[in-house]
Design an enzyme around this catalytic site. Structure first.
Site, PDB file in Angstrom:
ATOM      1  N   TYR A 213       0.833  -1.195   0.000  1.00 19.84           N
ATOM      2  CA  TYR A 213       0.000   0.000   0.000  1.00 19.84           C
ATOM      3  C   TYR A 213       0.874   1.254   0.000  1.00 19.84           C
ATOM      4  O   TYR A 213       1.802   1.372   0.808  1.00 19.84           O
ATOM      5  CB  TYR A 213      -0.889  -0.012   1.246  1.00 19.84           C
ATOM      6  CG  TYR A 213      -1.961   1.051   1.255  1.00 19.84           C
ATOM      7  CD1 TYR A 213      -3.164   0.847   0.583  1.00 19.84           C
ATOM      8  CD2 TYR A 213      -1.776   2.265   1.920  1.00 19.84           C
ATOM      9  CE1 TYR A 213      -4.150   1.823   0.573  1.00 19.84           C
ATOM     10  CE2 TYR A 213      -2.758   3.240   1.914  1.00 19.84           C
ATOM     11  CZ  TYR A 213      -3.939   3.007   1.239  1.00 19.84           C
ATOM     12  OH  TYR A 213      -4.916   3.971   1.229  1.00 19.84           O
ATOM     13  N   PHE A 287      -5.481   9.472  -3.169  1.00 21.23           N
ATOM     14  CA  PHE A 287      -4.270   8.958  -3.827  1.00 21.23           C
ATOM     15  C   PHE A 287      -3.972   7.594  -3.215  1.00 21.23           C
ATOM     16  O   PHE A 287      -3.867   7.483  -1.993  1.00 21.23           O
ATOM     17  CB  PHE A 287      -3.062   9.869  -3.577  1.00 21.23           C
ATOM     18  CG  PHE A 287      -1.758   9.267  -4.084  1.00 21.23           C
ATOM     19  CD1 PHE A 287      -1.195   9.688  -5.274  1.00 21.23           C
ATOM     20  CD2 PHE A 287      -1.103   8.258  -3.369  1.00 21.23           C
ATOM     21  CE1 PHE A 287      -0.012   9.108  -5.745  1.00 21.23           C
ATOM     22  CE2 PHE A 287       0.079   7.681  -3.835  1.00 21.23           C
ATOM     23  CZ  PHE A 287       0.624   8.106  -5.018  1.00 21.23           C
ATOM     24  N   GLU A 288      -3.867   6.582  -4.037  1.00 21.05           N
ATOM     25  CA  GLU A 288      -3.410   5.285  -3.554  1.00 21.05           C
ATOM     26  C   GLU A 288      -2.685   4.613  -4.697  1.00 21.05           C
ATOM     27  O   GLU A 288      -3.123   4.705  -5.846  1.00 21.05           O
ATOM     28  CB  GLU A 288      -4.591   4.371  -3.178  1.00 21.05           C
ATOM     29  CG  GLU A 288      -5.331   4.725  -1.909  1.00 21.05           C
ATOM     30  CD  GLU A 288      -6.531   3.804  -1.645  1.00 21.05           C
ATOM     31  OE1 GLU A 288      -7.197   3.375  -2.611  1.00 21.05           O
ATOM     32  OE2 GLU A 288      -6.783   3.511  -0.477  1.00 21.05           O
ATOM     33  N   ILE A 289      -1.585   3.951  -4.368  1.00 25.47           N
ATOM     34  CA  ILE A 289      -1.006   2.983  -5.299  1.00 25.47           C
ATOM     35  C   ILE A 289      -0.945   1.704  -4.488  1.00 25.47           C
ATOM     36  O   ILE A 289      -0.282   1.669  -3.445  1.00 25.47           O
ATOM     37  CB  ILE A 289       0.398   3.405  -5.780  1.00 25.47           C
ATOM     38  CG1 ILE A 289       0.304   4.686  -6.596  1.00 25.47           C
ATOM     39  CG2 ILE A 289       1.033   2.279  -6.604  1.00 25.47           C
ATOM     40  CD1 ILE A 289       1.623   5.184  -7.160  1.00 25.47           C
ATOM     41  N   HIS A 324      -9.729   1.526   4.570  1.00 26.94           N
ATOM     42  CA  HIS A 324      -8.477   1.011   4.006  1.00 26.94           C
ATOM     43  C   HIS A 324      -7.335   1.129   5.021  1.00 26.94           C
ATOM     44  O   HIS A 324      -6.564   0.187   5.212  1.00 26.94           O
ATOM     45  CB  HIS A 324      -8.073   1.796   2.758  1.00 26.94           C
ATOM     46  CG  HIS A 324      -8.933   1.503   1.557  1.00 26.94           C
ATOM     47  ND1 HIS A 324      -8.726   2.103   0.343  1.00 26.94           N
ATOM     48  CD2 HIS A 324      -9.981   0.669   1.385  1.00 26.94           C
ATOM     49  CE1 HIS A 324      -9.622   1.646  -0.528  1.00 26.94           C
ATOM     50  NE2 HIS A 324     -10.393   0.785   0.083  1.00 26.94           N
TER      51      HIS A 324
END
Ligand SMILES: *[C@@H]1O[C@H](CO)[C@@H](O)[C@H](O)[C@H]1NC(C)=O
Ligand SMILES: *[C@@H]1O[C@H](CO)[C@@H](O)[C@H](O)[C@H]1NC(C)=O
Length: 418
Positions: A213, A287-289, A324
């Protein structure tokens, strides 16, 4: 007679007060210590690169996709984000982009965004049955609850669509057919700026460094949007005997109340069964990768189903960011979480914009071009950032500092309170 009336009530004798007081005090100290996150002796999550790289456009890519949930009415803002990420990153790496909408796309949106997107763009419509209340839920009651949340002025909580969106991103998103073929995703939103060049492939680096994450900004949740969320999560954690790691510890703000009184506080919002509160710290999920295989795992999906059954996506306004973050803290080793501190990112009024790395800007690079960049500064990790005089970030890095301490100058005694 009078003297008897005036005689003071019997006091608890001092020889009893002292040891009991000391016992409480030591119990609290031990309890606080159990939630103390020790300062790591080396950086556990360094940036993947701290200078510009010559983009390696021939290197193998990861199985990854950029995703954006948008409405037809957000055409200009969506186009702005895609223009920005294309310039900062995707002009070298050409990752595909999936646009998602709960309504059919307008031809205009498709035409404009297809043209702006460098990578292959597809325009998906989220199935109706996914973007609605769960079957078992009393829809009238849910709508009434949403109306009341709106009247209380909770951010976005009066909008039915926003609740569907939070539930979607919390769990349903990862089950969508149009994403099945991908492993990694990078979440975008309309109206985002990427203010530095991203000259390496973050998906490749995530995979190589065993990360699950990645985030840019961590901040506090608005407590009133999710009073019972942390308790449900902590109950799930306890029910399944999931061990507590340092990331979970960092999310908890251990209570100063001694045992056994601490337990009686557990009726308050944001407390676990033993009465310890969540600090409200979470990663900002716009924003997430991240690795979809984690969110698709039975462990996560069962947990999502459990949360969904509690109704808090509608009767409260549980956000996907908090869901999350706490799930990552519960299931993922802290070393598998990555802070993209070298990325310049802005959405709404929040941003991070790193200083540029001295001597690391590849001035002659043909690929990077010769647009001007902000001053280089000692300790800078950015590549070609254009921060327009902005400071590094405009928010505190709260729970972050606890698990990433070599970078911060916080005094050790402060960690007891932070
Ligand atoms: C979309 O962005 C491109 C630049 O990437 C620009 O040329 C175009 O005018 C924009 N279209 C709209 C409708 O904003
Ligand atoms: C996007 O543009 C390309 C090239 O112009 C075209 O082949 C493709 O069909 C377009 N995609 C959509 C979804 O319109």
């Amino acid at each position: 007679m009078l003297r008897r009336v005036l005689r003071p009530a019997r006091r608890v004798p001092l020889w009893l007060v002292l040891p009991v007081g000391l016992a409480f005090f030591f119990e609290v100290c031990i309890h606080m210590y159990q939630y103390h996150v020790p300062k790591p002796d080396r950086e556990l999550d360094a940036p993947f690169f701290t200078t510009c790289q010559e983009p390696d456009t021939t290197a193998p890519r990861e199985n990854a996709v950029l995703v954006m949930l948008a409405r037809n009415s957000e055409l200009v803002a969506a186009n702005k984000t895609i223009t920005s990420i294309d310039h900062a990153f995707n002009r070298w790496f050409n990752y595909p982009i999936v646009f998602m909408n709960d309504e059919p796309w307008s031809q205009k949106f498709i035409d404009v965004l297809n043209k702006t997107s460098r990578g292959l763009a597809t325009f998906e419509v989220i199935p109706q049955k996914t973007w609605t209340f769960p079957e078992w839920m009393n829809e009238g009651a849910a709508k009434q609850a949403i109306k009341e949340q709106g009247e209380q002025g909770l951010p976005h909580a009066g909008s039915e669509g926003y609740h569907h969106m939070c539930r979607y991103y919390s769990g349903k998103f990862y089950q969508m057919d149009f994403l099945k073929k991908y492993k990694w995703y990078w979440r975008l939103e309309p109206d985002v700026d990427f203010t530095c060049s991203i000259t390496y492939d973050p998906f490749v680096q995530m995979a190589k460094n065993d990360k699950v994450y990645g985030f840019t900004i961590a901040l506090w949740e608005v407590g009133k949007t999710c009073p019972s969320l942390f308790r449900e999560m902590a109950d799930w954690k306890e029910m399944h005997g999931i061990p507590t790691n340092n990331l979970w510890r960092a999310m908890v703000q251990a209570s100063w109340m001694p045992f056994p009184f601490r337990r009686f506080l557990n009726f308050l919002a944001h407390r676990d069964r033993s009465g310890d509160p969540w600090s409200l710290c979470h990663y900002w999920s716009n924003f997430e990768i991240a690795d979809m295989d984690f969110f698709r795992s039975p462990a996560y999906q069962d947990f999502f189903e459990y949360l969904d059954k509690k109704g808090g996506f509608y009767f409260e306004r549980w956000g996907d960011a908090a869901v999350h973050s706490l799930a990552v803290a519960m299931y993922v080793d802290p070393r598998q979480v990555h802070h993209f501190e070298d990325f310049g990112y802005r959405h709404d009024k929040l941003y991070q914009c790193p200083a540029n790395a001295p001597g690391g800007q590849l001035p002659g690079s043909l690929a990077l071009g010769n647009e001007p960049w902000s001053p280089e500064m000692d300790g800078g990790v950015g590549c070609r950032c254009t921060c327009d005089g902005r400071t590094r970030r405009n928010f505190e890095g709260y729970c972050l500092n606890k698990v990433k301490q070599p970078n911060t100058r916080s005094r050790p005694w402060l960690t007891w309170f932070l």
